[in-house]
Design an enzyme around this catalytic site. Structure first.
Site, mmCIF file in Angstrom:
data_model
loop_
_atom_site.group_PDB
_atom_site.id
_atom_site.type_symbol
_atom_site.label_atom_id
_atom_site.label_comp_id
_atom_site.label_asym_id
_atom_site.label_seq_id
_atom_site.Cartn_x
_atom_site.Cartn_y
_atom_site.Cartn_z
ATOM 1 N N ARG A 71 4.371 6.200 -12.257
ATOM 2 C CA ARG A 71 4.525 4.716 -11.994
ATOM 3 C C ARG A 71 3.866 4.355 -13.817
ATOM 4 O O ARG A 71 4.347 3.683 -14.329
ATOM 5 C CB ARG A 71 2.680 4.614 -10.880
ATOM 6 C CG ARG A 71 2.984 4.182 -9.438
ATOM 7 C CD ARG A 71 1.985 4.194 -9.161
ATOM 8 N NE ARG A 71 0.831 3.285 -9.101
ATOM 9 C CZ ARG A 71 0.018 3.220 -8.667
ATOM 10 N NH1 ARG A 71 -0.855 4.063 -8.488
ATOM 11 N NH2 ARG A 71 -0.144 2.140 -8.992
ATOM 12 N N ARG A 84 8.364 -7.603 -12.100
ATOM 13 C CA ARG A 84 7.334 -6.330 -12.918
ATOM 14 C C ARG A 84 8.898 -6.026 -13.480
ATOM 15 O O ARG A 84 9.133 -4.681 -14.130
ATOM 16 C CB ARG A 84 7.862 -4.771 -11.604
ATOM 17 C CG ARG A 84 6.456 -3.947 -11.662
ATOM 18 C CD ARG A 84 6.280 -3.635 -10.754
ATOM 19 N NE ARG A 84 5.628 -2.713 -10.813
ATOM 20 C CZ ARG A 84 4.546 -3.020 -9.821
ATOM 21 N NH1 ARG A 84 4.024 -3.909 -9.230
ATOM 22 N NH2 ARG A 84 3.314 -1.896 -10.208
ATOM 23 N N LYS A 111 -6.378 -5.089 -12.413
ATOM 24 C CA LYS A 111 -5.436 -6.338 -11.998
ATOM 25 C C LYS A 111 -5.938 -7.211 -10.613
ATOM 26 O O LYS A 111 -5.784 -8.065 -10.960
ATOM 27 C CB LYS A 111 -3.557 -6.741 -11.846
ATOM 28 C CG LYS A 111 -2.611 -5.811 -12.848
ATOM 29 C CD LYS A 111 -1.638 -5.645 -12.758
ATOM 30 C CE LYS A 111 -1.385 -4.637 -12.268
ATOM 31 N NZ LYS A 111 -0.719 -3.504 -12.602
ATOM 32 N N ARG A 168 -10.307 5.328 -6.701
ATOM 33 C CA ARG A 168 -10.243 3.962 -5.978
ATOM 34 C C ARG A 168 -10.215 4.354 -4.338
ATOM 35 O O ARG A 168 -9.724 4.948 -3.832
ATOM 36 C CB ARG A 168 -8.901 3.351 -5.991
ATOM 37 C CG ARG A 168 -8.464 1.952 -5.971
ATOM 38 C CD ARG A 168 -7.152 1.473 -5.998
ATOM 39 N NE ARG A 168 -5.850 1.977 -5.908
ATOM 40 C CZ ARG A 168 -4.946 0.899 -6.866
ATOM 41 N NH1 ARG A 168 -4.852 -0.042 -7.483
ATOM 42 N NH2 ARG A 168 -4.185 1.983 -7.329
ATOM 43 N N ARG A 183 -4.844 5.267 -1.095
ATOM 44 C CA ARG A 183 -3.665 4.470 -1.278
ATOM 45 C C ARG A 183 -2.272 6.244 -1.306
ATOM 46 O O ARG A 183 -2.989 7.291 -2.331
ATOM 47 C CB ARG A 183 -3.334 4.260 -2.396
ATOM 48 C CG ARG A 183 -2.938 2.472 -1.965
ATOM 49 C CD ARG A 183 -3.736 1.487 -3.385
ATOM 50 N NE ARG A 183 -1.948 1.787 -4.315
ATOM 51 C CZ ARG A 183 -2.374 0.276 -4.846
ATOM 52 N NH1 ARG A 183 -2.923 -0.407 -5.191
ATOM 53 N NH2 ARG A 183 -1.064 0.982 -5.967
HETATM 54 P P1 AP5 Z 1 -7.165 -2.615 -8.726
HETATM 55 O O1 AP5 Z 1 -7.825 -3.608 -9.497
HETATM 56 O O2 AP5 Z 1 -7.247 -2.154 -7.717
HETATM 57 O O3 AP5 Z 1 -6.172 -2.091 -10.318
HETATM 58 P P2 AP5 Z 1 -4.056 -2.669 -10.186
HETATM 59 O O4 AP5 Z 1 -3.713 -2.542 -11.671
HETATM 60 O O5 AP5 Z 1 -4.639 -3.781 -9.198
HETATM 61 O O6 AP5 Z 1 -3.991 -1.673 -9.540
HETATM 62 P P3 AP5 Z 1 -2.931 -0.992 -8.883
HETATM 63 O O7 AP5 Z 1 -2.442 0.799 -8.505
HETATM 64 O O8 AP5 Z 1 -2.339 -1.455 -7.512
HETATM 65 O O9 AP5 Z 1 -1.443 -1.806 -9.608
HETATM 66 P P4 AP5 Z 1 -0.343 -1.210 -9.801
HETATM 67 O O10 AP5 Z 1 0.952 -2.398 -9.933
HETATM 68 O O11 AP5 Z 1 0.504 -0.065 -9.597
HETATM 69 O O12 AP5 Z 1 0.586 -1.833 -8.057
HETATM 70 P P5 AP5 Z 1 1.035 -2.084 -6.936
HETATM 71 O O13 AP5 Z 1 0.020 -2.528 -5.448
HETATM 72 O O14 AP5 Z 1 1.243 -3.535 -7.416
HETATM 73 O O15 AP5 Z 1 -8.125 -1.397 -10.011
HETATM 74 C C1 AP5 Z 1 -8.235 0.475 -9.606
HETATM 75 C C2 AP5 Z 1 -9.144 0.654 -9.446
HETATM 76 O O16 AP5 Z 1 -10.256 0.557 -10.790
HETATM 77 C C3 AP5 Z 1 -10.645 0.192 -8.374
HETATM 78 O O17 AP5 Z 1 -10.960 1.020 -7.521
HETATM 79 C C4 AP5 Z 1 -11.598 -0.704 -8.795
HETATM 80 O O18 AP5 Z 1 -12.240 -1.173 -8.296
HETATM 81 C C5 AP5 Z 1 -11.524 0.071 -10.506
HETATM 82 N N1 AP5 Z 1 -11.741 -1.301 -11.119
HETATM 83 C C6 AP5 Z 1 -11.297 -2.638 -11.719
HETATM 84 N N2 AP5 Z 1 -11.584 -2.523 -12.425
HETATM 85 C C7 AP5 Z 1 -12.245 -1.904 -13.649
HETATM 86 C C8 AP5 Z 1 -13.512 -2.124 -14.210
HETATM 87 N N3 AP5 Z 1 -13.412 -3.419 -14.962
HETATM 88 N N4 AP5 Z 1 -14.321 -0.808 -14.287
HETATM 89 C C9 AP5 Z 1 -14.551 -0.352 -13.677
HETATM 90 N N5 AP5 Z 1 -14.024 0.097 -12.057
HETATM 91 C C10 AP5 Z 1 -12.520 -0.961 -11.827
HETATM 92 O O19 AP5 Z 1 2.313 -1.603 -7.238
HETATM 93 C C11 AP5 Z 1 2.674 -0.504 -5.848
HETATM 94 C C12 AP5 Z 1 3.654 -0.187 -5.960
HETATM 95 O O20 AP5 Z 1 5.023 -0.593 -5.722
HETATM 96 C C13 AP5 Z 1 4.690 0.319 -7.127
HETATM 97 O O21 AP5 Z 1 4.356 2.030 -7.481
HETATM 98 C C14 AP5 Z 1 6.196 -0.152 -7.002
HETATM 99 O O22 AP5 Z 1 6.741 0.851 -6.386
HETATM 100 C C15 AP5 Z 1 5.766 -1.004 -5.687
HETATM 101 N N6 AP5 Z 1 6.230 -2.655 -6.138
HETATM 102 C C16 AP5 Z 1 5.244 -3.428 -6.705
HETATM 103 N N7 AP5 Z 1 5.725 -4.902 -6.899
HETATM 104 C C17 AP5 Z 1 6.556 -4.104 -7.152
HETATM 105 C C18 AP5 Z 1 7.740 -5.333 -8.326
HETATM 106 N N8 AP5 Z 1 7.737 -6.574 -8.235
HETATM 107 N N9 AP5 Z 1 8.897 -4.822 -8.642
HETATM 108 C C19 AP5 Z 1 9.525 -3.351 -7.836
HETATM 109 N N10 AP5 Z 1 8.309 -2.472 -7.535
HETATM 110 C C20 AP5 Z 1 7.085 -3.434 -6.573
#
Ligand code: AP5
Length: 251
Positions: free
Chosen positions: A203, A120, A41, A159, A192
């Site tokens: 997660r 979320r 994402k 990542r 991370r």
């Molecule tokens: P990447 O693009 O970084 O993936 P992502 O889907 O953004 O993954 P996240 O782990 O950031 O999502 P998340 O939703 O768990 O984390 P968030 O920060 O929102 O890609 C991943 C890797 O793959 C990278 O290395 C990239 O280079 C590679 N890649 C990407 N596309 C590729 C492709 N096509 N081919 C090959 N490689 C590829 O949240 C973190 C934490 O915060 C949550 O767990 C929760 O505790 C809290 N939180 C955040 N928002 C909320 C909310 N609204 N409510 C409650 N808790 C929340």
């Protein structure tokens, strides 16, 4: 890839103002990005940001900033939120919603928005709809990325994230030009805490329990767009644009 926009107002909240004004766009994009952790994402949000001029706004980035020690006086609520994030658990809706309320200017920004990681839960989605309704704004679509679990795990464990500008790289799929350092700002890349395998499993469970019902919510409102997230980031981006056209005006 273009450097992520600076997003001062989003990252710091309160009265913080972005140094770089939003690009003037005739029809700003307003999108939500959904999907399991590690599906890509954030990567697609960066590509869409470069393409549409809208800022990629991640709630996860706000918690990571709070954890980084650069916030002078993190509130008790923020400290609780960071502990939840590190364990891979979802942060309570009221904390997340108060953070988003503080940043309402980012949702009303004339550049539009790309929300990554918010909403979320269904409660957060309902609150977002209410906020947008009050501001007489319209959500264009909710993009939901899909991928088998084993491919997701490989993306997560490889990542590396920039400590300062939060850009994401991958040790094999998207390596930085200088190993260990960000292409955009030169800061060190870090693993991370919530990408450790145990937190990763928590997660994924949190996604299945709380976030997956969001897909039905947005489907019920006719706004869901399912997207196959396999292949390279450019492959996925081409599919994203094809899905959006003509919903969103792109430059
Ligand atoms: P990447 O693009 O970084 O993936 P992502 O889907 O953004 O993954 P996240 O782990 O950031 O999502 P998340 O939703 O768990 O984390 P968030 O920060 O929102 O890609 C991943 C890797 O793959 C990278 O290395 C990239 O280079 C590679 N890649 C990407 N596309 C590729 C492709 N096509 N081919 C090959 N490689 C590829 O949240 C973190 C934490 O915060 C949550 O767990 C929760 O505790 C809290 N939180 C955040 N928002 C909320 C909310 N609204 N409510 C409650 N808790 C929340």
């Amino acid at each position: 890839m273009e450097a992520p926009r600076e997003r001062t107002a989003w990252l710091q909240g309160g009265g913080a103002v972005c140094r770089t004004p939003p690009r003037a766009v005739a029809q700003p994009s307003r999108l939500v990005l959904l999907g399991p952790p590690g599906v890509g994402k954030g990567t697609q949000a960066q590509l869409l940001s470069a393409h549409t001029g809208a800022c990629a706004l991640s709630t996860g980035d706000i918690f990571r900033i709070a954890k980084s020690g650069t916030v002078e006086h993190p509130s008790p609520a923020m400290r609780t939120a960071v502990a939840c994030m590190n364990r891979g658990e979802l942060v309570a809706d009221d904390i997340v919603l108060s953070l988003v309320h503080e940043r309402i200017r980012c949702l009303t920004c004339r550049g539009g928005f790309l929300l990554d990681g918010f909403p979320r839960t269904v409660a957060q989605a309902e609150a977002l709809d209410q906020l947008l309704q009050q501001e007489r704004l319209h959500l264009d679509a909710a993009l939901c990325y899909e991928l088998p679990a084993e491919t997701i795990l490989a993306r997560l464990t490889g990542r590396r994230t920039c400590r300062i500008c939060k850009a994401a790289f991958h040790i094999t799929h998207h390596p930085p030009k200088i190993p260990g350092f960000c292409d955009h700002c030169g800061a060190p890349l870090v693993l991370r805490a919530d990408d450790e395998p145990d937190a990763g499993r928590v997660r994924m469970a949190a996604f299945l329990k709380s976030t997956a019902p969001l897909i039905s919510y947005y489907r019920g409102h006719g706004r869901i767009r399912m997207i196959d997230a396999s292949g390279t980031p450019d492959d996925v981006f081409r599919r994203t644009l094809a899905t959006l056209h003509p919903t969103v005006a792109t430059r």
